[in-house]
Scaffold this motif. Sequence first.
Motif, PDB file in Angstrom:
ATOM      1  N   GLU A 132       0.808  -1.220   0.000  1.00  0.00           N
ATOM      2  CA  GLU A 132       0.000   0.000   0.000  1.00  0.00           C
ATOM      3  C   GLU A 132       0.848   1.281   0.000  1.00  0.00           C
ATOM      4  N   ALA A 133       1.493   1.568   1.106  1.00  0.00           N
ATOM      5  CA  ALA A 133       2.223   2.832   1.234  1.00  0.00           C
ATOM      6  C   ALA A 133       3.307   2.687   2.283  1.00  0.00           C
ATOM      7  N   GLU A 138       9.628   2.822   6.868  1.00  0.00           N
ATOM      8  CA  GLU A 138       9.992   2.797   5.444  1.00  0.00           C
ATOM      9  C   GLU A 138      10.412   4.205   4.996  1.00  0.00           C
ATOM     10  N   PRO A 144      10.851  -0.287   1.117  1.00  0.00           N
ATOM     11  CA  PRO A 144       9.513  -0.772   1.463  1.00  0.00           C
ATOM     12  C   PRO A 144       9.553  -1.965   2.423  1.00  0.00           C
ATOM     13  N   PHE A 145       8.520  -2.071   3.219  1.00  0.00           N
ATOM     14  CA  PHE A 145       8.309  -3.222   4.095  1.00  0.00           C
ATOM     15  C   PHE A 145       9.536  -3.554   4.948  1.00  0.00           C
ATOM     16  N   ASN A 172       5.313  -0.619  -3.424  1.00  0.00           N
ATOM     17  CA  ASN A 172       4.002  -0.158  -2.948  1.00  0.00           C
ATOM     18  C   ASN A 172       3.316   0.622  -4.054  1.00  0.00           C
ATOM     19  N   HIS A 251      -2.987  -8.130   3.813  1.00  0.00           N
ATOM     20  CA  HIS A 251      -1.804  -7.327   4.138  1.00  0.00           C
ATOM     21  C   HIS A 251      -1.226  -7.850   5.452  1.00  0.00           C
TER      22      HIS A 251
HETATM   23  N1  URA Z   1       2.869  -1.349   4.616  1.00  0.00           N
HETATM   24  C1  URA Z   1       2.887  -1.268   3.268  1.00  0.00           C
HETATM   25  O1  URA Z   1       1.873  -1.471   2.599  1.00  0.00           O
HETATM   26  N2  URA Z   1       4.029  -0.990   2.700  1.00  0.00           N
HETATM   27  C2  URA Z   1       5.168  -0.783   3.372  1.00  0.00           C
HETATM   28  O2  URA Z   1       6.182  -0.533   2.753  1.00  0.00           O
HETATM   29  C3  URA Z   1       5.117  -0.888   4.772  1.00  0.00           C
HETATM   30  C4  URA Z   1       3.960  -1.157   5.379  1.00  0.00           C
END
Ligand code: URA
Length: 280
Positions: A132-133, A138, A144-145, A172, A251
């Motif tokens: 998602e974001a 991050e 990401p993640f 993302n 997620h």
């Molecule tokens: N959640 C997400 O969707 N992306 C990330 O990079 C971190 C948490």
Amino acid sequence: MIEGAAALLRWYVDQGVDEAVGEEPVDRFAAPTPPPAAAATATATAMPIAPAARAPAPVRAPPPPPAAPRGPVPLESPQLVEDARALANGCSTLAELEAAVRGFEGCALKRTAKNTVFADGIAGAPVMIVGEAPGADEDRLGKPFVGVSGQLMDRMMGAIGLTRDGGFYITNILFWRPPGNRTPTTTEQGMCLAFTRRHIELAKPKVLVLAGGVAVKAVLDTTEGITRLRGKWTGYTLGDGTVIPTMPTFHPAYLLRTPASKRQSWQDLLAIDKKLKELG
Ligand code: URA
């Protein structure tokens, strides 16, 4: 008192106010009132003076009519989405796309983010995951993640033998953290999605995994919820007609809140593993 100040600072950081503009704070309310001559020539950036403290205004010629508005396209203009799409479609490699995203100034989210979060893992890996974001971790690290939900994602993928060292590539739909994790506007999503679609096109994975309802709705352009879609293979069609097998799944942040759903995610992982084996 200290707690109140700390809470205020946290609120500033959440809103994206994380830098001081000078070494010393300036109390502009305590600044001396400029003499009338100076007041007449004060620049537009000076703080307004309370009417009671103001000297009688000298009689002056009326100001010229304001110039026609010029400057950048408004931040919510659909034109920005078109610009992002044209820019993204003009990129023929992932390196070009990454440079285009990093250089793109049309998205308001970039103004409050610390970093552009493009992707992690090896491009060309068999699996591409789209989340998602970026969250706070991050945003801080530019990857990401990498926070707690990212660590769960790594463990889940590791369970079917896939790591960021060649097993999966991860990104993302948004490249910048929304301040205070607010919901991005339609235009912000549209701009980022234009780049993300090109990202998928250029990475051309064997299998696409969409993590969470927001990514699923955006990438598949559907209003159908994640609970209905997860665990069912669908296809994402690239510009050249190639159909990428696509798995919508929960997620990891949702799994952290609802551990009982991990059972279903395990089924999704097994299905991904099976598909990769079939595809060779
Ligand atoms: N959640 C997400 O969707 N992306 C990330 O990079 C971190 C948490």
